[in-house]
Design an enzyme around this catalytic site. Structure first.
Site, mmCIF file in Angstrom:
data_model
loop_
_atom_site.group_PDB
_atom_site.id
_atom_site.type_symbol
_atom_site.label_atom_id
_atom_site.label_comp_id
_atom_site.label_asym_id
_atom_site.label_seq_id
_atom_site.Cartn_x
_atom_site.Cartn_y
_atom_site.Cartn_z
ATOM 1 N N LYS A 65 -8.814 4.057 -2.637
ATOM 2 C CA LYS A 65 -7.438 3.986 -3.152
ATOM 3 C C LYS A 65 -7.156 2.608 -3.768
ATOM 4 O O LYS A 65 -6.604 2.490 -4.863
ATOM 5 C CB LYS A 65 -6.460 4.278 -2.011
ATOM 6 N N CYS A 72 2.751 -0.305 -6.612
ATOM 7 C CA CYS A 72 1.365 0.026 -6.278
ATOM 8 C C CYS A 72 0.373 -0.929 -6.941
ATOM 9 O O CYS A 72 -0.316 -1.684 -6.265
ATOM 10 C CB CYS A 72 1.073 1.452 -6.719
HETATM 11 N N1 SAJ Z 1 0.927 -0.620 -17.720
HETATM 12 C C1 SAJ Z 1 0.551 -1.481 -18.740
HETATM 13 N N2 SAJ Z 1 -0.363 -1.042 -19.657
HETATM 14 C C2 SAJ Z 1 -0.903 0.215 -19.593
HETATM 15 C C3 SAJ Z 1 -0.524 1.082 -18.541
HETATM 16 C C4 SAJ Z 1 0.392 0.632 -17.609
HETATM 17 O O1 SAJ Z 1 1.035 -2.625 -18.833
HETATM 18 O O2 SAJ Z 1 -1.711 0.537 -20.484
HETATM 19 C C5 SAJ Z 1 1.909 -1.078 -16.723
HETATM 20 C C6 SAJ Z 1 3.172 -0.191 -16.657
HETATM 21 O O3 SAJ Z 1 4.077 -0.533 -17.685
HETATM 22 C C7 SAJ Z 1 3.671 -0.511 -15.254
HETATM 23 C C8 SAJ Z 1 2.377 -0.724 -14.468
HETATM 24 O O4 SAJ Z 1 1.363 -0.945 -15.420
HETATM 25 O O5 SAJ Z 1 4.443 -1.705 -15.240
HETATM 26 C C9 SAJ Z 1 1.984 0.430 -13.556
HETATM 27 O O6 SAJ Z 1 2.198 1.696 -14.193
HETATM 28 P P1 SAJ Z 1 1.163 2.916 -14.113
HETATM 29 O O7 SAJ Z 1 1.724 4.035 -14.887
HETATM 30 O O8 SAJ Z 1 -0.190 2.442 -14.509
HETATM 31 O O9 SAJ Z 1 1.042 3.236 -12.565
HETATM 32 P P2 SAJ Z 1 2.098 3.565 -11.351
HETATM 33 O O10 SAJ Z 1 2.315 2.279 -10.612
HETATM 34 O O11 SAJ Z 1 3.277 4.323 -11.785
HETATM 35 O O12 SAJ Z 1 1.168 4.560 -10.449
HETATM 36 C C10 SAJ Z 1 -0.138 4.136 -10.044
HETATM 37 C C11 SAJ Z 1 -1.160 5.248 -10.342
HETATM 38 N N3 SAJ Z 1 -2.513 4.729 -10.189
HETATM 39 C C12 SAJ Z 1 -3.451 4.863 -11.159
HETATM 40 O O13 SAJ Z 1 -3.220 5.361 -12.231
HETATM 41 C C13 SAJ Z 1 -4.826 4.352 -10.828
HETATM 42 C C14 SAJ Z 1 -0.921 6.457 -9.425
HETATM 43 O O14 SAJ Z 1 -1.918 7.445 -9.614
HETATM 44 C C15 SAJ Z 1 -0.922 6.006 -7.954
HETATM 45 O O15 SAJ Z 1 -0.708 7.094 -7.056
HETATM 46 C C16 SAJ Z 1 0.196 5.010 -7.793
HETATM 47 O O16 SAJ Z 1 -0.099 3.859 -8.631
HETATM 48 C C17 SAJ Z 1 0.261 4.604 -6.326
HETATM 49 O O17 SAJ Z 1 1.161 5.106 -5.616
HETATM 50 O O18 SAJ Z 1 -0.623 3.880 -5.852
#
Ligand code: SAJ
Length: 429
Positions: free
Chosen positions: A218, A272
């Site tokens: 995870k 996360c």
């Molecule tokens: N972000 C970027 N660039 C990108 C993608 C995302 O800057 O190309 C930023 C987003 O704007 C945001 C942050 O990253 O601020 C996180 O967003 P996210 O959509 O990547 O993830 P979360 O936090 O909504 O959810 C993540 C997910 N993990 C993965 O994709 C590996 C989800 O599957 C998990 O269950 C969740 O964390 C968790 O609960 O751990």
């Protein structure tokens, strides 16, 4: 294992949808939370969090008598712990954030009161390596009359597993069913019992490993995303120095069949990805060099964005010498931690807006279509509708690429800078 009643401890973004999912399959679900308001809301058939489709599921589950919430654990056959694992307060400026297992400890000690032979306890909370064994030790300490896998292996009275949640906020209901599940039992019997439980609704594969590997899996998933975003954020700063459009650069590079760069943004937010990699660093501080650097690069991006806004303001004042800073208005587009949600917690865009509000003597205008009031930290700023606010003002800063901003023609206004995760096909810059 066959089971009739399951108790879900922690009725937040993960626990409540999971509880509702079991209830939708006709299982008796006892939801436990220390928050009386959450318990009352759920028992009235409503929800206290925002997640598509969840309201209907909870309403049906409660009115059908399958789900009830309470503040004290009751006997069940399976206990599923989904409580937060935040950081402990930092010990000094350069100290590594350490995980705070207090909520897991409290949950384990309350479950221990009603535990009986043949029960299964599953830890779903994102946890540092070793937390499941620690939880089992807390249970054993509270219940010397029962045996646990760390001492009695397959013959133990109680089964323990770590099965981390992996669902994406906004898509939780679908992903709970479709995603593969990592099943980390402390013994094979523990894993098998956990598989039987998740098979109630999971259509993805249930892949078995041990508890420590499941914990690390995870953390690795979220650290991997963090490292990849850090690469994009570092590129965006390099491109700024070299006068190259980073969005175009990434689009071009991603045309290579084995390259898939993520998007830069104002930083990484949410509860996360900005948190979990530290759980690896705190366990292996000297080995986890890349993971630590990625965290620092993504955190530092917020300050870099603020410095760029200061520079925009300074240049604006040079171009408009008859104006003072107090007469310049800055418009920020988006506040939430990622597009198309209302969640402001740990949001880099919000941090940027707060810092702008602190240093800037003129008006700060915020356009955030997903909220109706600004947080207290933005006192003095003005929340504007997109229709009123778009294009008005002097300096424009795109921080979050909400769907409402898609198709906007920023090329028609001056002094625009984007730090958002941008799909350049959708926004004209
Ligand atoms: N972000 C970027 N660039 C990108 C993608 C995302 O800057 O190309 C930023 C987003 O704007 C945001 C942050 O990253 O601020 C996180 O967003 P996210 O959509 O990547 O993830 P979360 O936090 O909504 O959810 C993540 C997910 N993990 C993965 O994709 C590996 C989800 O599957 C998990 O269950 C969740 O964390 C968790 O609960 O751990």
């Amino acid at each position: 294992m066959s089971f009739n009643a399951i108790s879900v401890i922690g009725l937040g973004y993960i626990g409540l949808p999971t509880a509702a999912m079991f209830a939708s399959k006709g299982k008796k679900v006892i939801g436990v939370d220390v928050n009386q308001h959450a318990v009352d809301t759920i028992n009235s058939g409503k929800i206290h969090i925002v997640e598509p489709e969840l309201d209907v599921m909870v309403k049906i589950a409660v009115s059908g008598g399958f789900l009830k919430a309470t503040t004290f654990p009751e006997p069940a056959d399976v206990f599923l712990i989904a409580v937060p694992t935040p950081f402990l307060p930092l010990q000094g400026e350069n100290s590594t954030p350490e995980p705070d297992l207090t909520y897991i400890e409290a949950a384990a000690k309350s479950v221990a009161l009603v535990l009986k032979k043949n029960d299964l306890v599953i830890l779903e909370s994102t946890s540092p390596v070793g937390a499941t064994e620690q939880m089992s030790a807390w249970l054993a300490e509270s219940r010397p009359d029962l045996t646990f896998p760390q001492v009695h292996g397959e013959d133990s009275d109680i089964r323990i597993a770590h099965c981390p949640e992996r669902v994406l906020p906004g898509h939780v209901v679908r992903e709970l069913v479709e995603n593969d599940r990592v099943i980390g039992g402390m013994t094979d019997k523990c894993s098998q019992a956990a598989i039987d439980v998740y098979r109630t609704f999971v259509k993805g594969d249930c892949v078995v490993t041990n508890a420590r590997t499941a914990e690390m899996a995870k953390l690795t998933e979220n650290a991997s995303r963090d490292v990849n975003i850090a690469f994009a954020n570092e590129l965006s700063i390099i491109c700024d120095e070299l006068d190259i459009n980073v969005w175009e650069l990434i689009n071009l590079s991603n045309r290579h069949p084995r390259v898939n760069i993520l998007q830069p943004g104002p930083g990484v937010g949410g509860h996360c990805i900005a948190v979990d990699p530290w759980f690896i660093v705190s366990k292996s501080p000297s080995a986890a060099r890349l993971i630590r650097s990625a965290r620092e690069i993504n955190d530092d991006k917020i300050g870099w964005v603020v410095e760029k806004i200061k520079l925009l303001l300074a240049n604006y004042l040079l171009d408009n010498p008859y104006k003072s800073a107090g007469e310049v208005s800055i418009t920020c587009y988006g506040l939430s931690f990622k597009p198309n949600i209302d969640d402001l917690r740990e949001s880099p865009a919000l941090q940027v807006a707060i810092r702008v509000n602190d240093f800037h003597s003129g008006q700060l205008v915020v356009i955030e279509p997903n909220i109706s009031t600004l947080p207290a930290a933005l006192s003095g700023a003005h929340l504007a509708d997109l229709s009123q606010g778009f294009g008005s003002g002097d300096i424009h800063v795109l921080l979050v690429n909400h769907r409402e901003f898609s198709g906007l023609d920023f090329s028609s206004i001056k002094n625009v800078s984007t730090f958002a995760v941008v799909d350049i096909d959708n926004i004209k810059l």
